[in-house]
Design an enzyme around this catalytic site. Structure first.
Site, short mmCIF file in Angstrom:
data_model
loop_
_atom_site.label_atom_id
_atom_site.label_comp_id
_atom_site.label_asym_id
_atom_site.label_seq_id
_atom_site.Cartn_x
_atom_site.Cartn_y
_atom_site.Cartn_z
N THR A 175 25.19 6.61 -23.73
CA THR A 175 24.82 6.91 -25.11
C THR A 175 23.63 6.01 -25.47
O THR A 175 23.41 5.00 -24.81
CB THR A 175 26.02 6.58 -26.02
OG1 THR A 175 27.11 7.42 -25.68
CG2 THR A 175 25.70 6.74 -27.49
N ARG A 202 34.26 19.29 -27.30
CA ARG A 202 34.66 17.88 -27.42
C ARG A 202 33.65 17.11 -28.25
O ARG A 202 32.45 17.23 -28.06
CB ARG A 202 34.78 17.24 -26.03
CG ARG A 202 35.18 15.76 -26.05
CD ARG A 202 33.99 14.84 -25.93
NE ARG A 202 34.37 13.43 -25.72
CZ ARG A 202 33.52 12.42 -25.70
NH1 ARG A 202 32.22 12.64 -25.88
NH2 ARG A 202 33.93 11.19 -25.51
N VAL A 203 34.12 16.32 -29.19
CA VAL A 203 33.27 15.46 -30.01
C VAL A 203 33.70 14.02 -29.79
O VAL A 203 34.88 13.70 -29.86
CB VAL A 203 33.39 15.81 -31.51
CG1 VAL A 203 32.56 14.85 -32.35
CG2 VAL A 203 32.94 17.25 -31.76
N GLY A 204 32.72 13.16 -29.50
CA GLY A 204 33.02 11.75 -29.27
C GLY A 204 32.89 10.93 -30.54
O GLY A 204 32.92 11.45 -31.66
N ASP A 205 32.70 9.63 -30.37
CA ASP A 205 32.64 8.72 -31.51
C ASP A 205 31.29 8.72 -32.21
O ASP A 205 31.20 8.39 -33.40
CB ASP A 205 32.96 7.29 -31.06
CG ASP A 205 31.93 6.76 -30.07
OD1 ASP A 205 31.65 7.45 -29.08
OD2 ASP A 205 31.40 5.65 -30.28
N THR A 224 28.99 2.41 -27.83
CA THR A 224 28.72 3.17 -26.62
C THR A 224 29.87 2.99 -25.64
O THR A 224 30.50 1.93 -25.61
CB THR A 224 27.40 2.73 -25.96
OG1 THR A 224 27.29 3.34 -24.67
CG2 THR A 224 27.31 1.23 -25.78
N GLY A 225 30.15 4.02 -24.87
CA GLY A 225 31.25 3.93 -23.92
C GLY A 225 32.16 5.14 -24.05
O GLY A 225 31.71 6.26 -24.26
N LEU A 226 33.45 4.91 -23.94
CA LEU A 226 34.44 5.98 -24.04
C LEU A 226 34.73 6.24 -25.51
O LEU A 226 35.39 5.45 -26.18
CB LEU A 226 35.71 5.59 -23.29
CG LEU A 226 36.84 6.61 -23.22
CD1 LEU A 226 36.32 7.96 -22.71
CD2 LEU A 226 37.95 6.11 -22.31
N GLY A 227 34.20 7.33 -26.02
CA GLY A 227 34.23 7.60 -27.45
C GLY A 227 35.61 7.63 -28.06
O GLY A 227 35.80 7.20 -29.21
#
Length: 305
Positions: A175, A202-205, A224-227
């Site tokens: 990200t 899929r929607v992340g953070d 940033t990372g695993l949302g």
């Protein structure tokens, strides 16, 4: 005291020869952002810095975004002003070059905060953003390789995403984000193509205000990372709460990542921050997180992974 910091994503850079290119990319972005910041606008600084990162195919945002399980691009972006708490975001958008600019238009031209999918694309066209294909040949080849592993059973797709990333770190891609303080206001922004092989929709953070992106009068943060981790912890907002409790940006960044590690383990998150005193902060629990920052008194950016 004015300051800006950018990140090019947390994760593992498997090919060491890519590291200099990644560092050069974040340095280029922060220099562009710094020039805008010196003109007086943190909002312009954040948008322009992120546009540089979106236009660089080495990063997973805009051009070079990773592909979904069905081989498409669905991008997320958000931007937020700390003084007014105005925010704009898009999720699952496709066919545009700079999602961060569309997110800014959502903030400035509508009463909404978040537009998704086809609605976000239609809005972008109404705002004059032309059709653009952000898919690169490199991402197509990476997608084919991962899809082949999936079909052979080497990747168990329906495993928990965190387990999948530990086995195949290439699934988690970078990200990008920026946070700036212009002496009066803090602004934070984030943009991403998401996670390789993510489910469609899929929607992340990143576009979730308070999760991947947040700014108020005391601090701003971009994650940033695993949302899914940042969403569950409301991590960007939580990090700014640490500043409100008396921490500076660096201490708050460390505390936020410690929280992520406590609940979800290592190799999950990274964060960048700026506070209202002009302090910058950055922390990660992954092997790498590219970053670059500039503040008053610096002639050249500080950068690393």
């Amino acid at each position: 005291m004015v300051a800006i910091i950018v990140h090019g994503g947390a994760g593992t850079i498997k090919k060491e020869e890519r590291i200099p290119k990644v560092i050069e990319g974040v340095k280029e972005a922060v220099i562009v952002g710094w020039k805008e910041l010196r003109k007086g606008s943190a909002l312009d600084a954040v948008e322009e810095a992120i546009k540089v990162l979106e236009d660089n195919p080495i990063f997973n945002a805009g051009t070079g975004s990773v592909l979904t399980i069905d081989g498409k691009v669905e991008m997320d972006a958000a931007i937020m002003r700390g003084k007014t708490l105005e925010a704009g975001a898009v999720a699952g958008i496709w066919g545009v070059k700079n999602p961060i600019s569309v997110a800014r238009k959502v903030m400035e031209k509508t009463d909404h905060v978040l537009l998704v999918g086809e609605g976000a694309v239609k809005f972008a066209r109404l705002m004059g953003f032309p059709e653009y294909n952000p898919i690169t040949e490199e991402r197509i080849e990476q997608w084919k390789e991962l899809k082949e592993k999936l079909m052979k059973g080497e990747i168990k797709y329906w495993k928990k995403l965190g387990e999948l990333i530990k086995e195949y770190p290439e699934v988690l891609r970078s990200t990008v984000g920026a946070v700036a303080f212009d002496g009066e206001e803090i602004v934070a922004g984030t943009s991403t193509g998401g996670v390789f092989l993510k489910m469609f929709g899929r929607v992340g953070d990143t576009p979730i205000i308070g999760a991947g992106t947040y700014a108020n009068e005391v601090a701003g943060a971009s994650c940033t990372g695993l949302g899914e981790v940042a969403i569950r912890l409301a991590l960007a907002k939580t990090a700014t709460d640490f500043v409100r409790l008396g921490m500076d940006a660096q201490a708050a960044s460390n505390a936020a990542i410690s929280l992520a590690t406590k609940y979800f383990g290592k190799d999950t998150m990274g964060i960048i921050m700026v506070d209202a005193a002009g302090n910058v902060g950055f922390a990660k629990n992954t092997k790498h997180m590219s970053y670059a920052y500039m503040k008053d008194g610096m002639e050249e950016p500080e950068a690393g992974v």
